[in-house]
Write a protein that holds these residues in place. Structure first.
Motif, mmCIF file in Angstrom:
data_model
loop_
_atom_site.group_PDB
_atom_site.id
_atom_site.type_symbol
_atom_site.label_atom_id
_atom_site.label_comp_id
_atom_site.label_asym_id
_atom_site.label_seq_id
_atom_site.Cartn_x
_atom_site.Cartn_y
_atom_site.Cartn_z
ATOM 1 N N LYS A 223 -4.848 -23.741 2.257
ATOM 2 C CA LYS A 223 -4.260 -24.788 3.085
ATOM 3 C C LYS A 223 -5.273 -25.906 3.366
ATOM 4 O O LYS A 223 -4.920 -27.091 3.356
ATOM 5 C CB LYS A 223 -3.770 -24.176 4.409
ATOM 6 N N HIS A 226 -5.423 -27.931 0.224
ATOM 7 C CA HIS A 226 -4.186 -28.678 0.001
ATOM 8 C C HIS A 226 -3.981 -29.766 1.050
ATOM 9 O O HIS A 226 -3.604 -30.895 0.725
ATOM 10 C CB HIS A 226 -2.983 -27.724 0.079
ATOM 11 N N GLU A 227 -4.213 -29.407 2.317
ATOM 12 C CA GLU A 227 -3.782 -30.274 3.410
ATOM 13 C C GLU A 227 -4.866 -30.405 4.485
ATOM 14 O O GLU A 227 -4.711 -29.886 5.595
ATOM 15 C CB GLU A 227 -2.493 -29.732 4.039
ATOM 16 N N ALA A 229 -6.480 -31.665 7.615
ATOM 17 C CA ALA A 229 -5.754 -32.272 8.726
ATOM 18 C C ALA A 229 -6.544 -33.381 9.424
ATOM 19 O O ALA A 229 -6.061 -33.971 10.388
ATOM 20 C CB ALA A 229 -5.394 -31.191 9.747
ATOM 21 N N GLU A 234 -11.674 -33.480 5.375
ATOM 22 C CA GLU A 234 -11.630 -33.862 3.962
ATOM 23 C C GLU A 234 -13.019 -34.241 3.463
ATOM 24 O O GLU A 234 -13.433 -33.846 2.367
ATOM 25 C CB GLU A 234 -10.672 -35.036 3.764
#
Length: 379
Positions: A223, A226-227, A229, A234
């Protein structure tokens, strides 16, 4: 199992090391705490056993406030592994492991049995190593003893503060794999602090990313990749690691470079030799035509070595595998369900052609894509 409710740590000079952190850790989870220097990750972990008392909020262990425990009793009931290992140089290895059981009033016979069991569990022959002193062991062997000592009183919770960061890369990778294998067998609740994102992605059931005392995101490795938040998440993971279109990536492009297999009629001694030589935690079982039959763990082979004639007697069926036409996305989805943390890759005749582990999957997907050659090694 463990619950943080708006927990903060503020020092006398007003510095807020941890800022209103809330999360839960279920029983049997390996949670990684990661962040830059000064992010509060080590302080958060040390508040669990009150090596650092929290200023406000509540930390519960099985529903009980950790402040309600006598501090010494709380710490004896929680395993603790640190980067510096912290073995007592004037104690033998046996004595180092026995410290907490002795404090807990265990009988000498029970302690000796436990020390023998734990040395075998971490891959050190008790007849050779029990009477040695820390200076006679390598760094990797000392860290194995540190893990054994943390497990000595069979605690439900183990805290690990950058335990492998001082080791050379080969030893570090080997101990990471051994800890993952141990965790599958022992099902402890582990809080693992690291500054290495690759290690976090490999080790963690979930990863908590911290910055300036705040918890920015707590998710599974998949997760997070992929994502992310938060912009810092990032950036910290590394934009090159963020998974892009895994459904377009063939699983054959991310298979491990080698698959170690053996036949079901192999002796346990032969299997152990292969396991140690290739530094693996699980052994894939195939027939003479390389068709997938099952799996055995290194732990089971070592434990049963004197009780079985062939590894077929302890082989487990492996219900999770993918054909070589699958995608990386298929592997990501299946990995969450795989009890062994690995996925054999087979052709249309169910012959093993490759292997994807959780670590190799995330490593391959989170870097620049490169083609790899699969070598199937059999005995």
């Amino acid at each position: 199992m463990l619950k943080f409710e708006n927990v903060s740590k503020v020092y006398e000079d007003g510095f807020k090391a941890v800022d209103s952190v809330s999360f839960e850790i279920p029983e049997g989870e390996l949670l990684v705490l990661i962040g830059p220097s000064g992010s509060g990750k080590s302080t958060t972990m040390k508040m669990i056993n009150r090596m650092q008392p929290h200023t406000s909020g509540k930390i519960s262990i099985n529903g009980k406030d950790n402040k309600s425990y006598v501090a010494s009793e709380l710490r004896r009931g929680i395993g603790y592994v640190i980067q510096q290992i912290g073995l007592f140089p004037h104690y033998t290895i046996e004595k180092n492991i026995a410290i907490v059981p002795e404090l807990n009033g265990w009988s000498p016979d029970k302690i000796r049995t436990r020390v023998t069991e734990l040395l075998e569990l971490v891959g050190l022959d008790p007849e050779i190593y029990a009477s040695r002193y820390p200076k006679e062991l390598s760094g990797g062997q000392q860290q194995r003893v540190g893990i054994a000592r943390a497990l000595a009183s069979d605690p439900e919770i183990i805290l690990m503060d950058e335990p492998f960061s001082a080791l050379d890369p080969i030893t570090r990778e080997q101990l990471q794999g051994e800890l993952i294998s141990l965790q599958k067998k022992l099902n402890k609740t582990i809080i693992f602090v690291t500054h290495d994102m690759d290690e976090a992605l490999k080790m963690g059931d979930r990863i908590a990313i911290m910055k300036d005392g705040k918890l920015l995101q707590l998710d599974t490795p998949e997760k997070l990749l992929h994502e992310p938040a938060h912009g810092f998440v990032e950036e910290f993971i590394g934009k090159h690691r963020i998974i892009q279109n895994p459904e377009l990536m063939p699983v054959i492009d991310i298979m491990s470079e080698s698959v170690v297999t053996t036949l079901p009629q192999s002796s346990p001694e032969k299997a152990i030799s292969l396991i140690r030589q290739r530094k693996i935690t699980d052994l894939i079982i195939v027939d003479e035509s390389k068709e997938l039959l099952g799996i055995v763990s290194a732990y089971d082979v070592i434990k049963k070595v004197n009780d079985i004639r062939t590894i077929a007697e302890i082989m487990q069926p492996i219900g999770y595998f993918l054909e070589d036409t699958a995608s990386a996305r298929d592997a990501i989805i299946m990995m969450d369900e795989s009890p062994f943390g690995l996925i054999p890759i087979v052709d249309e005749k169910t012959k093993v052609v490759g292997l994807v582990t959780r670590g190799s999957l995330l490593s391959a997907l989170s870097s620049q894509w490169t083609e790899t050659k699969v070598e199937v090694v059999a005995i």
